[in-house]
Design a protein around this motif. Sequence first.
Motif, PDB file in Angstrom:
ATOM      1  N   ALA A  22      34.174  22.298  69.873  1.00  0.00           N
ATOM      2  CA  ALA A  22      35.363  23.163  69.850  1.00  0.00           C
ATOM      3  C   ALA A  22      35.217  24.323  68.857  1.00  0.00           C
ATOM      4  N   ASP A  23      34.308  24.172  67.884  1.00  0.00           N
ATOM      5  CA  ASP A  23      34.103  25.244  66.893  1.00  0.00           C
ATOM      6  C   ASP A  23      33.271  26.401  67.454  1.00  0.00           C
ATOM      7  N   ILE A  24      32.627  26.171  68.607  1.00  0.00           N
ATOM      8  CA  ILE A  24      31.647  27.146  69.127  1.00  0.00           C
ATOM      9  C   ILE A  24      32.340  28.201  69.991  1.00  0.00           C
ATOM     10  N   ASN A  25      32.038  29.481  69.739  1.00  0.00           N
ATOM     11  CA  ASN A  25      32.599  30.517  70.625  1.00  0.00           C
ATOM     12  C   ASN A  25      31.555  31.379  71.315  1.00  0.00           C
ATOM     13  N   LEU A  26      30.287  30.956  71.250  1.00  0.00           N
ATOM     14  CA  LEU A  26      29.225  31.667  71.984  1.00  0.00           C
ATOM     15  C   LEU A  26      28.095  30.679  72.271  1.00  0.00           C
ATOM     16  N   ILE A  27      27.660  30.619  73.533  1.00  0.00           N
ATOM     17  CA  ILE A  27      26.511  29.782  73.899  1.00  0.00           C
ATOM     18  C   ILE A  27      25.507  30.648  74.642  1.00  0.00           C
ATOM     19  N   ILE A  28      24.279  30.705  74.125  1.00  0.00           N
ATOM     20  CA  ILE A  28      23.222  31.425  74.842  1.00  0.00           C
ATOM     21  C   ILE A  28      22.080  30.446  75.094  1.00  0.00           C
ATOM     22  N   VAL A  29      21.686  30.318  76.353  1.00  0.00           N
ATOM     23  CA  VAL A  29      20.522  29.494  76.691  1.00  0.00           C
ATOM     24  C   VAL A  29      19.381  30.426  77.078  1.00  0.00           C
ATOM     25  N   ALA A  30      18.264  30.287  76.383  1.00  0.00           N
ATOM     26  CA  ALA A  30      17.037  30.985  76.763  1.00  0.00           C
ATOM     27  C   ALA A  30      16.256  30.050  77.665  1.00  0.00           C
ATOM     28  N   THR A  31      16.003  30.494  78.896  1.00  0.00           N
ATOM     29  CA  THR A  31      15.232  29.658  79.814  1.00  0.00           C
ATOM     30  C   THR A  31      14.630  30.491  80.932  1.00  0.00           C
ATOM     31  N   ALA A  32      13.487  30.036  81.422  1.00  0.00           N
ATOM     32  CA  ALA A  32      12.891  30.603  82.636  1.00  0.00           C
ATOM     33  C   ALA A  32      12.948  29.577  83.763  1.00  0.00           C
TER      34      ALA A  32
ATOM     35  N   VAL B 254      22.576  28.598  69.961  1.00  0.00           N
ATOM     36  CA  VAL B 254      21.450  29.309  70.567  1.00  0.00           C
ATOM     37  C   VAL B 254      20.424  28.251  70.958  1.00  0.00           C
ATOM     38  N   ILE B 255      20.102  28.215  72.239  1.00  0.00           N
ATOM     39  CA  ILE B 255      19.318  27.105  72.781  1.00  0.00           C
ATOM     40  C   ILE B 255      18.110  27.647  73.536  1.00  0.00           C
ATOM     41  N   GLY B 256      16.957  27.007  73.339  1.00  0.00           N
ATOM     42  CA  GLY B 256      15.810  27.244  74.212  1.00  0.00           C
ATOM     43  C   GLY B 256      15.575  25.951  74.962  1.00  0.00           C
ATOM     44  N   SER B 257      15.586  25.999  76.292  1.00  0.00           N
ATOM     45  CA  SER B 257      15.413  24.764  77.048  1.00  0.00           C
ATOM     46  C   SER B 257      14.612  25.050  78.312  1.00  0.00           C
ATOM     47  N   GLU B 258      13.654  24.189  78.597  1.00  0.00           N
ATOM     48  CA  GLU B 258      12.778  24.438  79.748  1.00  0.00           C
ATOM     49  C   GLU B 258      12.339  23.134  80.408  1.00  0.00           C
TER      50      GLU B 258
ATOM     51  N   ALA C  38      -6.243  24.908  85.123  1.00  0.00           N
ATOM     52  CA  ALA C  38      -6.250  25.909  84.054  1.00  0.00           C
ATOM     53  C   ALA C  38      -4.847  26.149  83.490  1.00  0.00           C
ATOM     54  N   THR C  39      -3.807  25.749  84.207  1.00  0.00           N
ATOM     55  CA  THR C  39      -2.443  25.935  83.683  1.00  0.00           C
ATOM     56  C   THR C  39      -1.661  24.623  83.511  1.00  0.00           C
ATOM     57  N   CYS C  40      -1.856  23.652  84.428  1.00  0.00           N
ATOM     58  CA  CYS C  40      -0.935  22.494  84.413  1.00  0.00           C
ATOM     59  C   CYS C  40      -1.080  21.627  83.169  1.00  0.00           C
ATOM     60  N   VAL C  41      -2.229  21.714  82.485  1.00  0.00           N
ATOM     61  CA  VAL C  41      -2.416  20.874  81.295  1.00  0.00           C
ATOM     62  C   VAL C  41      -1.757  21.480  80.053  1.00  0.00           C
ATOM     63  N   LEU C  42      -1.291  22.728  80.166  1.00  0.00           N
ATOM     64  CA  LEU C  42      -0.880  23.469  78.968  1.00  0.00           C
ATOM     65  C   LEU C  42       0.598  23.335  78.612  1.00  0.00           C
ATOM     66  N   PHE C  43       1.424  22.927  79.570  1.00  0.00           N
ATOM     67  CA  PHE C  43       2.872  23.042  79.369  1.00  0.00           C
ATOM     68  C   PHE C  43       3.576  21.692  79.330  1.00  0.00           C
ATOM     69  N   GLY C  44       4.762  21.689  78.729  1.00  0.00           N
ATOM     70  CA  GLY C  44       5.596  20.497  78.674  1.00  0.00           C
ATOM     71  C   GLY C  44       7.060  20.897  78.751  1.00  0.00           C
ATOM     72  N   ASP C  45       7.937  19.888  78.806  1.00  0.00           N
ATOM     73  CA  ASP C  45       9.383  20.122  78.918  1.00  0.00           C
ATOM     74  C   ASP C  45      10.072  19.758  77.594  1.00  0.00           C
ATOM     75  N   GLY C  46      11.214  20.368  77.352  1.00  0.00           N
ATOM     76  CA  GLY C  46      11.967  20.040  76.138  1.00  0.00           C
ATOM     77  C   GLY C  46      13.028  21.076  75.847  1.00  0.00           C
ATOM     78  N   ALA C  47      13.766  20.836  74.770  1.00  0.00           N
ATOM     79  CA  ALA C  47      14.822  21.770  74.365  1.00  0.00           C
ATOM     80  C   ALA C  47      14.991  21.752  72.849  1.00  0.00           C
ATOM     81  N   GLY C  48      15.390  22.892  72.312  1.00  0.00           N
ATOM     82  CA  GLY C  48      15.732  22.996  70.895  1.00  0.00           C
ATOM     83  C   GLY C  48      16.965  23.871  70.772  1.00  0.00           C
ATOM     84  N   ALA C  49      17.775  23.590  69.756  1.00  0.00           N
ATOM     85  CA  ALA C  49      19.021  24.357  69.595  1.00  0.00           C
ATOM     86  C   ALA C  49      19.295  24.606  68.121  1.00  0.00           C
ATOM     87  N   VAL C  50      19.948  25.718  67.852  1.00  0.00           N
ATOM     88  CA  VAL C  50      20.445  25.954  66.493  1.00  0.00           C
ATOM     89  C   VAL C  50      21.912  26.369  66.564  1.00  0.00           C
TER      90      VAL C  50
END
Length: 322
Positions: free
Chosen positions: A76-86, A141-145, A157-169
Amino acid sequence: MNEAVLRAVIKGTGSALPRNRVSNADLAAKVDTSDEWITERTGIKFRHIAEPDETTATLAADASRKALDAAGMSAADINLIIVATATPDQTFPASATIVQHMLGCNGCVAFDVAAVCSGFLYAFSVAESMIRAGSAKNALVIGSETFSRILDWEDRATCVLFGDGAGAVVLSAEVGPRGVLATRLHADGQHNQLLFVDGGPSTTGTVGKLRMKGREVFRHAVTNLASVMYETLDAAGLTPEEVDWVVPHQANARIIDATAKKLGLEADKVVLTVDQHANTSAASVPLALDVAVRDGRIKPDDIVVLEAMGGGFTWGASVVRM
Ligand code: UT7
């Protein structure tokens, strides 16, 4: 330094990872690769891969709840939410509105930012600007993928490089010496074809898969990241010697090492999580930040540099007094 300045201060951090942790050996059982190759070329040992019930929005909401707890706040204290995602749950609505509804703070401003691996830096900069302009007081402010959903599992050459997760501040308006001291962002669209997804609603009508010319991306990454870190530190009136911690985008341990060397920074000032999480795109910086805050390495008043570079190309850095 002028102490009576309104700044955006990091009040809490949080992160979330899918349940399924996949080692290099697990991958090598399905893909023509090896633990040796992945470790030597990238520093990656593990990544987390989302199950069907784990999405960009659910991971973002989990990370946000932990960040709110750490900040001693409620949704309830939050008045802005931004999610960074592709990798949004749907083409629209914005994942930020889905997260908002999950958290139960309907009514506040909520939107997504798309700058791929630099997405968190872009979102962070927008939130900070809105806080300083007085249009938000407390922002999530959230980064989630969930990059596992756009990987070509036949392309080693690409599939071994990436993972899933999220971080927020949680970023909050506060007058004083703490907070974001400077941020610099860049983009250069002439390099679109070095790192992209080969589908989209307005072209193929499909989601598409990630494609990357890794060696060329690598070359640009070290140059751009070192340059934007210098630029941002300069804007903050600081030198690399005054930095307590660098929290880099976790794409490749070799990029991170080479960039730190260019700035003359010791490796023990750099937060490294690429071994545990692989490249989680927009989630990587806030995930690594949360790890280092929770294990006690990053402390209040430390000077921390956040930096990232990704598809577009886009890149940026931010200097924060914690
Ligand atoms: O987050 C956005 C930013 N993204 C990045 O920063 C990624 C930047 N790029 C990189 O991190 C590196 O370029 C990679 C890790 C992607 C690749 O490392 P590299 O040293 O540039 O290797 P390469 O792509 O030039 O491939 C070298 C060899 C090739 O074999 P040949 O042609 O030398 O016989 C590849 O076929 O390694 C082979 N290879 C693999 N072998 C085992 C490529 N992928 C694999 C694999 N397992 N998974």
